[in-house]
Design a protein around this motif. Structure first.
Motif, PDB file in Angstrom:
ATOM      1  N   ALA A 191      20.818 -26.870  19.682  1.00  0.00           N
ATOM      2  CA  ALA A 191      22.149 -27.266  20.176  1.00  0.00           C
ATOM      3  C   ALA A 191      22.067 -28.550  20.990  1.00  0.00           C
ATOM      4  CB  ALA A 191      22.751 -26.138  21.018  1.00  0.00           C
ATOM      5  N   GLY A 192      21.002 -28.679  21.776  1.00  0.00           N
ATOM      6  CA  GLY A 192      20.817 -29.888  22.577  1.00  0.00           C
ATOM      7  C   GLY A 192      20.614 -31.104  21.692  1.00  0.00           C
ATOM      8  N   PHE A 193      19.829 -30.909  20.636  1.00  0.00           N
ATOM      9  CA  PHE A 193      19.586 -31.997  19.685  1.00  0.00           C
ATOM     10  C   PHE A 193      20.903 -32.395  19.012  1.00  0.00           C
ATOM     11  CE2 PHE A 193      19.147 -32.842  15.103  1.00  0.00           C
ATOM     12  CZ  PHE A 193      18.531 -34.077  15.158  1.00  0.00           C
ATOM     13  N   GLU A 194      21.624 -31.386  18.537  1.00  0.00           N
ATOM     14  CA  GLU A 194      22.883 -31.640  17.838  1.00  0.00           C
ATOM     15  C   GLU A 194      23.873 -32.379  18.747  1.00  0.00           C
ATOM     16  OE1 GLU A 194      25.288 -28.231  15.976  1.00  0.00           O
ATOM     17  OE2 GLU A 194      24.249 -29.275  14.363  1.00  0.00           O
ATOM     18  N   ARG A 195      23.944 -31.949  19.984  1.00  0.00           N
ATOM     19  CA  ARG A 195      24.865 -32.581  20.936  1.00  0.00           C
ATOM     20  C   ARG A 195      24.507 -34.052  21.167  1.00  0.00           C
ATOM     21  NH1 ARG A 195      26.465 -28.966  26.011  1.00  0.00           N
ATOM     22  NH2 ARG A 195      27.151 -27.629  24.309  1.00  0.00           N
ATOM     23  N   ALA A 196      23.193 -34.312  21.259  1.00  0.00           N
ATOM     24  CA  ALA A 196      22.751 -35.698  21.482  1.00  0.00           C
ATOM     25  C   ALA A 196      23.100 -36.586  20.286  1.00  0.00           C
ATOM     26  CB  ALA A 196      21.248 -35.726  21.758  1.00  0.00           C
ATOM     27  N   VAL A 197      22.931 -36.045  19.067  1.00  0.00           N
ATOM     28  CA  VAL A 197      23.266 -36.818  17.865  1.00  0.00           C
ATOM     29  C   VAL A 197      24.770 -37.091  17.833  1.00  0.00           C
ATOM     30  CG1 VAL A 197      23.336 -36.823  15.333  1.00  0.00           C
ATOM     31  CG2 VAL A 197      21.322 -35.932  16.518  1.00  0.00           C
ATOM     32  N   THR A 224      23.375 -21.877  25.503  1.00  0.00           N
ATOM     33  CA  THR A 224      23.220 -23.091  26.319  1.00  0.00           C
ATOM     34  C   THR A 224      22.657 -24.195  25.425  1.00  0.00           C
ATOM     35  OG1 THR A 224      20.989 -22.433  26.893  1.00  0.00           O
ATOM     36  CG2 THR A 224      22.729 -21.841  28.463  1.00  0.00           C
ATOM     37  N   ALA A 225      22.682 -25.411  25.936  1.00  0.00           N
ATOM     38  CA  ALA A 225      22.109 -26.529  25.180  1.00  0.00           C
ATOM     39  C   ALA A 225      21.094 -27.254  26.056  1.00  0.00           C
ATOM     40  CB  ALA A 225      23.212 -27.482  24.741  1.00  0.00           C
ATOM     41  N   THR A 226      19.884 -27.419  25.524  1.00  0.00           N
ATOM     42  CA  THR A 226      18.848 -28.156  26.254  1.00  0.00           C
ATOM     43  C   THR A 226      19.303 -29.609  26.423  1.00  0.00           C
ATOM     44  OG1 THR A 226      17.254 -26.789  25.073  1.00  0.00           O
ATOM     45  CG2 THR A 226      16.375 -28.713  26.242  1.00  0.00           C
ATOM     46  N   ARG A 227      19.097 -30.141  27.617  1.00  0.00           N
ATOM     47  CA  ARG A 227      19.499 -31.551  27.839  1.00  0.00           C
ATOM     48  C   ARG A 227      18.453 -32.481  27.234  1.00  0.00           C
ATOM     49  NH1 ARG A 227      23.476 -33.115  31.359  1.00  0.00           N
ATOM     50  NH2 ARG A 227      22.436 -35.100  31.627  1.00  0.00           N
TER      51      ARG A 227
END
Ligand code: KG4
Ligand code: ZN
Length: 353
Positions: free
Chosen positions: A244-250, A201-204
């Motif tokens: 993963a959440g950080f990466e997705r935000a970037v 999962t990815a943290t929002r």
């Protein structure tokens, strides 16, 4: 383009923590790389969790001659056949820049050949021409590394316009800080990517949007969100989800702003460059976004994305073809922006015999 005369360019790079030299000449449809040598100082700076400027300058002095000799030897070009010497004059760490710049000027002086001052950020964009001989402007570039995060339009060779930039941390810097927060060592990018890849999962996390509709970036809020989340993040699965959440935000910030810039400039080619371009998830995201718009995506090989001198020699090759040489008293400018005039001295320095 003026492809009338074949030229051989020696390029030198020392703006941050890599000491590098490379030789470029003419290929059938653009610059062709003959050799590229990079001495990384990663091991020197790793214990400190970041680049220590004073140690970087000293390491450049230690490695510069060996690296230049190595690049010339591997290119199999004799010293006398070099037509011009190109070196990074900015942006970068002042003390580091001076080492490569001075070495480049000294070589040009002794060989009695022209000197070419190169902008490091522009050179990241020129690196794309080494792997894609048919590449031609106009194009849009996203340069994302430890030191810069910029969206730059290149309407033609030698002309650059910054459309958007980070207002605080660079994307790679955010990766490095998050890597540190997650105890992943330096530099953080590869470690964060590896951890995120195993996430279910990815943290929002928040993605900064500029209210004024500008194409600028901001990553400091995201970094703070990660810092606040770390104490409550226990176990590998939770840490992976945070990465993963950080990466997705970037990715969302970079891909979103690049899409806006493509729409407003109507560019048909996007070049992704800089160390962060090594990130597989970001490449995938940009590939999907550009495919949707019918835009061509060009990502240089990983060794050309992180700091190197092949890109400096490639920039020098284009500038030499246009006879854009620089005087030997060209100063280093740690803040030289892409598209800005070559740094020069405000008034001549008085020399006494
Ligand atoms: O272009 P570069 O080698 O040096 C600078 O000019 O800064 O970029 C280095 C940056 C570092 O911040 C590093 O963490 C980041 O690129 N980086 C990555 C990855 N590999 C390197 N960031 C995200 N994912 C990666 N796989
Ligand atoms: Zn760089």
């Amino acid at each position: 383009m003026e492809y009338d005369r074949r030229v051989i360019i020696l390029g030198i790079e020392s703006s941050c923590d890599e000491t590098a030299a490379a030789v470029v000449t003419d290929g059938p449809r653009g610059p062709r790389l003959l050799s590229s040598v990079v001495a990384s100082q990663m091991a020197v700076h790793r214990p400190y969790g970041g680049v220590v400027p004073e140690l970087a300058s000293r390491s450049h002095i230690r490695f510069i001659t060996e690296v230049i000799e190595g690049a010339i030897k591997r290119s199999r070009v004799s010293l006398g056949r070099i037509d011009a010497v190109a070196a990074t004059a900015g942006p970068g760490l002042p003390g580091s820049l001076l080492v490569g710049l001075t070495a480049g000027k000294a070589m040009a002086f002794l060989l009695a050949k022209p000197f070419i001052a190169v902008n490091h950020t522009e050179a990241h964009i020129y690196s794309a021409f080494l792997g894609e001989p048919g590449l031609r402007p106009p194009l849009l570039a996203l340069v994302a590394s430890g030191g810069h995060t910029e969206l730059i339009a290149m309407p033609k060779i030698g002309v650059f316009r910054i459309l958007g930039r980070t207002r605080d941390d660079a994307a790679g810097e955010a990766y490095d800080k998050v890597g540190k927060l997650l105890g992943l060592g330096y530099p953080g990018g590869p470690g964060v990517e590896r951890l995120a890849r195993g996430a279910r999962t990815a943290t929002r996390l928040p993605v900064a949007h500029m209210k004024d509709g500008s194409l600028d970036f901001s990553f400091s809020g995201l970094k703070t969100a990660v810092r606040l989340a770390v104490p409550a993040t226990k176990g590998r699965a939770a840490r992976a989800a945070l990465a993963a959440g950080f990466e997705r935000a970037v990715e969302e910030a970079l891909a979103g702003r690049a899409r806006d810039a493509l729409r407003s400039t109507k560019a048909r080619t996007l070049v992704l460059a800089g160390g962060v371009a090594a990130n597989g998830a970001l490449r995938d995201r940009l590939r999907a976004m550009t495919a949707e718009l019918g835009v061509r995506l060009v990502v240089p090989a990983p060794a050309l994305c992180t700091d190197n001198a092949a890109m400096i020699a490639a920039a020098g090759w284009f500038l030499a073809k246009r006879r854009r040489f620089s005087p030997l008293d060209t100063p280093a400018d740690s803040g030289w922006e892409a598209g800005g005039a070559v740094p020069s001295n405000p008034r001549p320095v008085e020399a006494h015999a």
